[in-house]
Every structure is written in structure tokens, then in C-alpha cells.
Design a protein around this motif. Structure first.
Motif, PDB file in Angstrom:
ATOM      1  N   ALA A  10       0.852  -1.189   0.000  1.00 28.52           N
ATOM      2  CA  ALA A  10       0.000   0.000   0.000  1.00 28.52           C
ATOM      3  C   ALA A  10       0.885   1.235   0.000  1.00 28.52           C
ATOM      4  O   ALA A  10       1.717   1.416   0.898  1.00 28.52           O
ATOM      5  CB  ALA A  10      -0.911  -0.002   1.229  1.00 28.52           C
ATOM      6  N   VAL A  11       0.735   2.063  -1.016  1.00 27.38           N
ATOM      7  CA  VAL A  11       1.433   3.346  -1.086  1.00 27.38           C
ATOM      8  C   VAL A  11       0.446   4.405  -0.603  1.00 27.38           C
ATOM      9  O   VAL A  11      -0.605   4.613  -1.221  1.00 27.38           O
ATOM     10  CB  VAL A  11       1.918   3.647  -2.517  1.00 27.38           C
ATOM     11  N   VAL A  12       0.781   5.047   0.511  1.00 27.05           N
ATOM     12  CA  VAL A  12      -0.137   5.984   1.159  1.00 27.05           C
ATOM     13  C   VAL A  12       0.280   7.415   0.855  1.00 27.05           C
ATOM     14  O   VAL A  12       1.388   7.837   1.215  1.00 27.05           O
ATOM     15  CB  VAL A  12      -0.157   5.755   2.687  1.00 27.05           C
ATOM     16  N   ILE A  13      -0.597   8.152   0.181  1.00 26.00           N
ATOM     17  CA  ILE A  13      -0.359   9.580  -0.068  1.00 26.00           C
ATOM     18  C   ILE A  13      -0.813  10.327   1.176  1.00 26.00           C
ATOM     19  O   ILE A  13      -2.004  10.425   1.465  1.00 26.00           O
ATOM     20  CB  ILE A  13      -1.122  10.077  -1.302  1.00 26.00           C
ATOM     21  N   GLY A  14       0.147  10.861   1.940  1.00 28.21           N
ATOM     22  CA  GLY A  14      -0.150  11.415   3.250  1.00 28.21           C
ATOM     23  C   GLY A  14      -0.740  12.804   3.264  1.00 28.21           C
ATOM     24  O   GLY A  14      -1.516  13.141   4.158  1.00 28.21           O
ATOM     25  N   SER A  15      -0.387  13.638   2.310  1.00 26.45           N
ATOM     26  CA  SER A  15      -0.869  15.016   2.319  1.00 26.45           C
ATOM     27  C   SER A  15      -2.289  15.104   1.765  1.00 26.45           C
ATOM     28  O   SER A  15      -2.631  14.450   0.781  1.00 26.45           O
ATOM     29  CB  SER A  15       0.041  15.906   1.479  1.00 26.45           C
ATOM     30  N   THR A  16      -3.097  15.919   2.409  1.00 27.55           N
ATOM     31  CA  THR A  16      -4.453  16.191   1.913  1.00 27.55           C
ATOM     32  C   THR A  16      -4.600  17.663   1.540  1.00 27.55           C
ATOM     33  O   THR A  16      -5.703  18.127   1.273  1.00 27.55           O
ATOM     34  CB  THR A  16      -5.500  15.816   2.978  1.00 27.55           C
ATOM     35  N   ARG A  17      -3.515  18.385   1.537  1.00 25.05           N
ATOM     36  CA  ARG A  17      -3.514  19.833   1.265  1.00 25.05           C
ATOM     37  C   ARG A  17      -3.864  20.111  -0.195  1.00 25.05           C
ATOM     38  O   ARG A  17      -3.483  19.356  -1.097  1.00 25.05           O
ATOM     39  CB  ARG A  17      -2.124  20.376   1.584  1.00 25.05           C
ATOM     40  N   ARG A  18      -4.574  21.199  -0.445  1.00 23.50           N
ATOM     41  CA  ARG A  18      -4.859  21.602  -1.828  1.00 23.50           C
ATOM     42  C   ARG A  18      -3.548  21.962  -2.525  1.00 23.50           C
ATOM     43  O   ARG A  18      -2.681  22.591  -1.949  1.00 23.50           O
ATOM     44  CB  ARG A  18      -5.794  22.813  -1.849  1.00 23.50           C
ATOM     45  N   GLY A  19      -3.435  21.573  -3.789  1.00 23.26           N
ATOM     46  CA  GLY A  19      -2.234  21.868  -4.560  1.00 23.26           C
ATOM     47  C   GLY A  19      -1.032  21.067  -4.127  1.00 23.26           C
ATOM     48  O   GLY A  19       0.103  21.406  -4.461  1.00 23.26           O
TER      49      GLY A  19
END
Length: 196
Positions: A10-19
């Protein structure tokens, strides 16, 4: 290697910030893992997972939020994790800690590697803060990391590495180490349930 023997990563994209930049290195490392062979990659975007920021009480009779129920089997199925994290104010984003805290046994006795990005340090402070957290969950973090200091210069506008040979070499060592730990821990879990 048969389909059943492939490692679930599982590759987890941690940031939820716009842009955010996170999807770029996440897609790159996911592609490197798939090209290597022997790995089945699940790209988990925490922005899409939309986990609630408020954790429940310890009352196990209460139902979990549907977002948590949807993500739980994907975390459970993973043999290893690659956490892709930025550095915010010398630490990791709250979205990563929130995702960690919604689960417990799903992380146990599994390998965890880190890909980070940021300014001069490339997000190393995020990684060093996340190591003891995963240790508390009985997960094994690997030594090798991939960091992108001044990350804007490392990928072009299409999300392709500006120095593909160097990055492929980094990914090779990183994924070899992740594979070793993931396979060893998977074999151990198959023999004896983790005593957590």
C-alpha cells in the motif's frame, strides 16, 4: 512468482492539502514497485479516503464510520506500506497521524518504508517522528528512505523524474529492503499469529 505470492504494498499519499505535491512521488514509487515485479500496489490517497478527524470512544459496540470501514480491508490486506509524506513545520501532517490512529492490528508485523519531500532536509524530520509511532503499533520500519529535498526540481511538469537513473537506483535499494522485511514478516504471520 504466482499472483498469490506477490506482496501487497500500500502506497499511502499522506498530504491532503490543496495543490499538494504528494501524488507525484507516490505515483513514481508505485510505478517503480510495479516494474520491479513481485508486488501488487494499492495507491491509497488520504484525501480521497476522507477519514473523520474525530476518533470514537473505546466502545467497540458502536459502528465505525463508513470511510473507516471502506479503508480497513485495504490496510489489512497490505504486507507492506510506503508512506509518502511532506514535512510541515518540522513534522508530518495531521492527516497521516489520523490515518494511523484509526487502525491498530491492521499495521502489526508489517514493513513500513518512507518517501518524503520538503525543503533542505527533504522531510527527514517527518520520517524520524513517524518511526516510533509505527514501532508502537508493532510495525517494522526499514532503514532505507527516499527523500526529495527541494522537491520541485526533482520532477518535471509531467511528473517524470529529472534524473531518472539516480532515482531508479535509489528505488532499487529501497524496494529490495522493503521486500526482504515484508516477505520475512508475512512468512512469520503465516506461521504464528502476531502476539499483539
Amino acid at each position: 512468482m504466482s499472483e498469490d505470492d506477490r506482496l501487497n504494498v500500500a502506497v499511502v499519499i499522506g498530504s491532503t492539502r490543496r495543490g499538494r505535491f504528494g501524488p507525484t512521488p507516490a505515483r513514481w514509487i508505485a510505478d517503480q514497485a510495479e516494474q520491479r515485479g513481485g508486488m501488487k500496489v494499492d495507491l491509497i490517497d488520504l484525501a480521497e479516503a476522507d477519514l473523520p478527524p474525530i476518533l470514537p470512544s473505546d466502545d467497540a459496540t458502536l459502528p465505525l464510520p463508513e470511510q473507516v470501514e471502506a479503508l480497513a480491508p485495504r490496510i489489512e490486506a497490505a504486507d507492506a506500506f510506503i508512506v509518502v509524506t511532506p514535512v510541515y513545520n518540522r513534522g508530518y501532517p495531521g492527516s497521516v497521524k489520523n490515518a494511523i490512529d484509526w487502525f491498530f492490528t491492521e499495521w502489526q508485523a508489517k514493513a513500513v518504508g518512507f518517501v518524503s519531500y520538503g525543503g533542505v532536509t527533504g522531510g527527514l524530520t517527518s520520517i524520524e517522528q513517524l518511526r516510533p509511532i509505527f514501532n508502537e503499533l508493532n510495525a517494522a520500519t526499514i532503514r532505507n528512505t527516499i527523500t526529495f529535498p527541494d522537491y520541485q526540481d526533482k520532477f518535471d511538469e509531467l511528473g517524470q523524474p529529472t534524473n531518472p537513473e539516480l532515482l531508479s537506483s535509489l528505488a532499487k535499494g529501497f524496494l529490495e529492503q522493503l521486500t526482504w522485511w515484508a516477505e520475512a514478516l508475512r512468512e512469520a504471520r503465516r506461521k504464528v499469529p502476531y502476539p499483539g
